[in-house]
Write a protein that holds these residues in place. Structure first.
Motif, short mmCIF file in Angstrom:
data_model
loop_
_atom_site.label_atom_id
_atom_site.label_comp_id
_atom_site.label_asym_id
_atom_site.label_seq_id
_atom_site.Cartn_x
_atom_site.Cartn_y
_atom_site.Cartn_z
N LEU A 24 0.83 -1.21 0.00
CA LEU A 24 0.00 0.00 0.00
C LEU A 24 0.86 1.26 0.00
CD1 LEU A 24 -2.88 -1.03 2.44
CD2 LEU A 24 -3.05 -0.70 -0.03
N GLN A 261 -6.38 -6.31 3.13
CA GLN A 261 -6.29 -4.99 2.50
C GLN A 261 -7.63 -4.26 2.57
OE1 GLN A 261 -4.05 -4.39 -1.13
NE2 GLN A 261 -5.75 -3.23 -2.00
N THR A 265 -8.25 -0.52 3.99
CA THR A 265 -8.56 0.60 3.09
C THR A 265 -10.04 0.95 3.00
OG1 THR A 265 -8.83 -0.82 1.15
CG2 THR A 265 -6.61 0.02 1.58
N LYS A 268 -12.43 2.51 0.67
CA LYS A 268 -11.74 2.60 -0.63
C LYS A 268 -11.34 1.22 -1.12
CE LYS A 268 -9.24 6.91 -0.22
NZ LYS A 268 -7.94 7.30 0.32
N ARG A 269 -11.23 1.09 -2.43
CA ARG A 269 -10.64 -0.13 -3.00
C ARG A 269 -9.44 0.28 -3.83
NH1 ARG A 269 -13.56 -4.88 -2.70
NH2 ARG A 269 -15.75 -4.67 -2.17
N THR A 270 -8.34 -0.40 -3.61
CA THR A 270 -7.12 -0.08 -4.36
C THR A 270 -6.56 -1.37 -4.95
OG1 THR A 270 -5.84 -0.32 -2.34
CG2 THR A 270 -6.52 1.90 -2.87
N SER A 272 -4.57 -4.67 -5.58
CA SER A 272 -4.01 -5.53 -4.53
C SER A 272 -2.99 -6.51 -5.10
CB SER A 272 -5.13 -6.31 -3.85
OG SER A 272 -5.51 -7.41 -4.65
#
Ligand code: MG
Length: 378
Positions: A24, A261, A265, A268-270, A272
């Protein structure tokens, strides 16, 4: 920037959490770590992540080895101090009922607690959720099933009529738990690589039972609204059925780095580290109802959460002693539900217990279970 404390950083969830945090990048800083007694790995983690403070909960280990590069705390008090400290996200990846203290402290400080510590929610679930509500703290589950449910529930919490928890079924899905099964066979889980306690629990389906209890607490639904579905491929991590009949599910390859994750987060989604799921390659998704005769632990868990009060703590504590005894070859796999059942039958549950009453019930259950194990070994 988020400041993250990881309690239990040397265990399987803890090490994966550090991996996710590295991925991250600069929006997340590790400020505190803890181990029970894996001091060597903790020292390596200090060098890599430079937390300001660390805790070793096993006091003899803390005394015998010295730590360089971070302030050292010890024992339960050390965990609580970390939970009260500067972190705004506390990852509770501890094993055992000790996890309740830092969880409550973090929630009282209005922090987010990413929780992987089963005992905390099973035994003290009502106290945990009430504390979160009262102080404005937040609980986000790390367990893959509860993470899936949490994700599906975005569509409308009040309209949910059923939660469907999926289970791989473990290594004895077809045979059921049998007297001749060894600890080695039990520890060879077909899908997930996890700690010993949870791997044995997966083989008896007690793990799913404990997850039913956690789901009751986390999502404030009655036990009757939760069902268990065996799904050997472990691609669907759980499902939620809504009032209009629609069912939502969360799918991904079985990899804990995704729910970890998400807990960090959310909302939010980022991107991975998890490999994208290719359904054409999966080809087949299978489902079947669990066999409650072959796996009596599941019904015991439903019974414990229906009785509520101190009963879930008794179930969980008795199971912990049973699993340890099984791994030491003092009892067989089918003895586990039999012993737990006896201990539960003997327990008079206290309604709306305070923390100390739950702890006493936990200790009582451990004593009773040890005694039954001893009698079997005479
Ligand atoms: Mg799980």
């Amino acid at each position: 920037m988020h400041k993250v404390a990881i309690l239990g950083s040397t265990g399987s969830i803890g090490t994966l959490t550090l991996e996710v945090l590295s991925h991250l990048g600069q929006d997340y800083k590790v400020v505190a770590l803890s181990t029970h007694r894996n001091v060597k790995l903790l020292q390596k983690q200090i060098e890599e992540y430079s937390p300001e403070v660390v805790c070793i909960t096993d006091e003899p280990s803390a005394r015998s080895l010295h730590i360089r590069g971070a302030k050292l705390l010890t024992g339960r008090e050390g965990l609580v101090e970390i939970a009260k400290g500067e972190a705004d996200i506390v990852v509770n990846a501890l094993v055992g009922a000790e996890g309740i203290y830092p969880t409550l402290s973090a929630l009282q400080g209005k922090k987010r607690v990413c929780i992987a510590n089963k005992e905390t929610l099973v035994s003290f679930g009502e106290i945990v959720m009430n504390t979160a509500r009262k102080y404005g703290g937040e609980i986000v589950p790390i367990d893959s099933e509860h993470s899936a449910i949490h994700q599906c529930m975005w569509m409308g919490r009040d309209e949910v009529v059923e939660i469907i928890l999926t289970a791989s079924g473990g290594p004895f899905r077809v045979s059921g738990i049998k007297k001749y099964i060894t600890p080695e066979e039990t520890l060879a889980h077909p899908v997930w690589k996890m700690g010993k306690k949870v791997t044995v629990d997966s083989a008896t389906l007690m793990n799913k039972g404990l997850e039913v209890i956690e789901a009751v607490r986390l999502f404030s639904v009655p036990p009757e609204s939760i069902s268990v579905l065996i799904h050997p491929q472990s691609i669907i991590h759980s499902l939620v059925r809504f009032r209009d009949g629609a069912i939502l599910a969360q799918l991904s390859l079985p990899d804990m780095r995704l729910p970890i994750q998400y807990a960090l987060t959310y909302p939010k989604r980022t991107p991975s580290l998890v490999k994208p799921l290719d359904l054409a390659k999966v080809h087949l998704l299978e489902f079947e109802p669990p066999d409650k005769e072959k796996f009596p632990c599941l019904s015991l868990a439903y019974k414990a959460v229906s009785i509520a009060g101190t009963m879930p703590a008794v179930l969980s504590a008795s199971d912990e002693v049973c699993v340890r005894s099984f791994l030491k070859r003092k009892i067989t796999l089918p003895d586990i539900p039999e012993i737990i059942q006896k201990v539960m039958n003997k327990h008079r549950a206290i309604e709306n217990p305070v923390l100390q009453e739950i702890e006493e019930a936990d200790k009582w259950a451990r004593r009773e279970t040890s005694e039954l194990v001893r009698l079997l070994n005479l």
